[in-house]
Design an enzyme around this catalytic site. Structure first.
Site, PDB file in Angstrom:
ATOM      1  N   SER A 145       0.829  -1.203   0.000  1.00  0.00           N
ATOM      2  CA  SER A 145       0.000   0.000   0.000  1.00  0.00           C
ATOM      3  C   SER A 145       0.870   1.264   0.000  1.00  0.00           C
ATOM      4  O   SER A 145       1.769   1.404  -0.821  1.00  0.00           O
ATOM      5  CB  SER A 145      -0.951  -0.041   1.197  1.00  0.00           C
ATOM      6  OG  SER A 145      -1.964   0.920   1.061  1.00  0.00           O
ATOM      7  N   ASP A 355      -8.237  -6.464  -5.152  1.00  0.00           N
ATOM      8  CA  ASP A 355      -8.016  -5.169  -4.513  1.00  0.00           C
ATOM      9  C   ASP A 355      -8.771  -4.094  -5.273  1.00  0.00           C
ATOM     10  O   ASP A 355      -8.691  -4.023  -6.501  1.00  0.00           O
ATOM     11  CB  ASP A 355      -6.519  -4.858  -4.505  1.00  0.00           C
ATOM     12  CG  ASP A 355      -6.172  -3.648  -3.663  1.00  0.00           C
ATOM     13  OD1 ASP A 355      -7.076  -3.064  -3.045  1.00  0.00           O
ATOM     14  OD2 ASP A 355      -4.979  -3.294  -3.619  1.00  0.00           O
ATOM     15  N   HIS A 415      -5.954  -6.553  -1.085  1.00  0.00           N
ATOM     16  CA  HIS A 415      -4.908  -5.582  -0.793  1.00  0.00           C
ATOM     17  C   HIS A 415      -3.794  -6.190   0.051  1.00  0.00           C
ATOM     18  O   HIS A 415      -2.632  -5.889  -0.139  1.00  0.00           O
ATOM     19  CB  HIS A 415      -5.551  -4.391  -0.053  1.00  0.00           C
ATOM     20  CG  HIS A 415      -4.719  -3.163  -0.019  1.00  0.00           C
ATOM     21  ND1 HIS A 415      -4.366  -2.468  -1.148  1.00  0.00           N
ATOM     22  CD2 HIS A 415      -4.177  -2.475   1.022  1.00  0.00           C
ATOM     23  CE1 HIS A 415      -3.652  -1.402  -0.818  1.00  0.00           C
ATOM     24  NE2 HIS A 415      -3.508  -1.399   0.496  1.00  0.00           N
TER      25      HIS A 415
END
Length: 436
Positions: A145, A355, A415
């Protein structure tokens, strides 16, 4: 300051070698790190991996360690897919103020990735000077991220530091997982549909009716306008508004994995919050700092470590970290990736199929904008399928690699890839670090 640490307490189930401590990276800024030596007859035969969490404000020593790749899970039971089986793993609570890292005042918090990278150079210089056994071992940075955005800046700074001789290490490459590299995508194809915002077009089109699509498009264009005007804090607020609009029109789609249900109470607290920055902190930090993990980190783990100051609470400054970085949040770092590739650094991009907040299509789009001289041949290559380690005969991922760039598309993962597909993530680690 480089504090030694005890290696075991009676209640602790982990039997491997580990150590941890603090480094004062600036006056009033104290960064915490935690190292697990590889589970091997000789850790020197395996690479060293540093893991960086997102947010900014998400704790690597907490979430990355106990929820994703560390040797133990949140019940302090052995993890079968721990990366410590194939590498020594260094978790760092980064930027300062994250996790167990802390600052003496809010003024000492970082403002942008350049400041983050400068702090990390102090920590890595201290680490490799003290842990000299790791100086010649291949060193990789893996990230997730917003951690990927920080990892890019850190990798460039580290490359320069190694060339100058100010840090002694064998830097072997960086891997950017579901990374916040280009929030706006920077492509006309995206702009024509979504105001340039990196959201998964296919998924949203399947969840939105025409009215919802119009609302999301309008909100996305406001983000683009703010970025084009150089109003980055406003762009961060507008991005939060866009996320709210998406949630309201999809019955709370989970941004981290579209096939899992978002917590209703947490969603309501976000949607009912008129402070958009608070909503952003909800999405980017709170999922990483849930109640049970906080109890673990502020209870038995804190006791085990024995070096956490009494006035420091794990995650206590997380929201302030995010807010301090809000002016940097929507800035792209694609140019840094180009610099890394030009310098010969091995760069890997990996992304989860499910994601939404950092979708694979959006990642492919910014990759196509690179100025890297190998891009044309890379783009002409076909994807190679990888078998799912947990399901024989089924495809678990696709990848392709050319020269010093690689891209992995991990199926059935969102994610947090190691949480969703632990075996596939472990295989990817081995491939990236040249163990397969």
């Amino acid at each position: 300051m480089f504090l030694p640490s005890p290696l075991k307490l009676p209640f602790w189930r982990y039997e491997g070698k580990e150590t941890w401590g603090y480094v004062d990276v600036r006056e009033g800024a104290h960064m915490f790190w935690w190292l697990y030596y590889a589970d091997s007859s000789s850790f020197k035969d395996l690479p060293l991996v540093m893991w960086l969490q997102g947010g900014p404000g998400g704790s690597s020593c907490g979430f990355g360690n106990f929820e994703e790749i560390g040797p133990l899970d949140t019940d302090l039971e052995p993890r079968k897919t721990s990366w410590v089986s194939s590498a020594s793993v260094l978790f760092v609570d980064n930027p300062v103020g994250t996790g167990y890292s802390y600052t003496d005042s809010e003024e000492a918090l970082t403002k942008d990735v350049a400041m983050v990278a400068a702090d990390m150079m102090v920590l890595l210089r201290e680490f490799f000077n003290k842990q000299t056994e790791f100086q010649s071992i291949p060193f990789y940075i893996f990230s997730e991220s917003y951690g990927g955005k920080m990892a890019a800046a850190i990798s460039l700074a580290l490359t320069k530091a190694v060339q100058k001789g100010s840090i002694k290490c064998n830097f072997a490459g960086v891997a950017l997982g579901d990374s916040w590299i280009s929030p706006l995508g920077l492509l006309s194809q995206m702009c024509s549909h979504w105001g340039g915002v990196c959201v998964c077009v296919c998924v949203l089109q399947s969840l939105l009716d025409d009215y919802g699509l119009m609302e999301v498009t309008r909100a996305a264009k406001a983000v683009q306008e703010a970025v084009e005007q150089g109003q980055y804090e406003k762009a961060t607020e507008q991005w939060s508004i866009t996320e709210n609009v998406v949630e309201q029109n999809t019955n709370g789609v989970n941004f981290y994995n579209i096939l899992t249900q978002q917590d209703d109470e947490l969603m309501k607290s976000s949607l009912n919050d008129n402070g958009y920055l608070s909503a952003m902190k909800f999405r980017h930090i709170r999922p990483l700092h849930r109640q049970s993990l906080s109890q673990l980190m502020n209870g038995p783990i804190r006791k085990k470590l024995g070096v956490i100051p009494k006035n420091v609470t794990w995650g206590g400054q997380a929201e302030e970290v995010f807010e301090s970085m809000s002016g940097d949040f929507m800035k792209p770092v694609v140019d840094i990736i180009d610099e890394l590739l030009a310098a010969g650094v091995n760069v890997t991009v990996y992304n989860g199929q499910l994601d939404l907040i950092v979708d694979t299509i959006g990642q492919e789009l910014w990759v196509k904008k690179l100025n890297w001289d190998g891009l044309k041949k890379f783009s002409q290559m076909k994807w190679t399928a990888l078998e799912d380690p947990e399901s024989a005969g089924q495809t678990g991922a696709f990848y392709k690699t050319y020269k010093n760039f690689a891209f992995y598309w991990i199926l059935k993962a969102g994610h947090m890839i190691p949480s969703d597909q632990g075996q596939m993530a472990l295989r990817m680690l081995k491939m990236v670090t040249l163990q397969e």
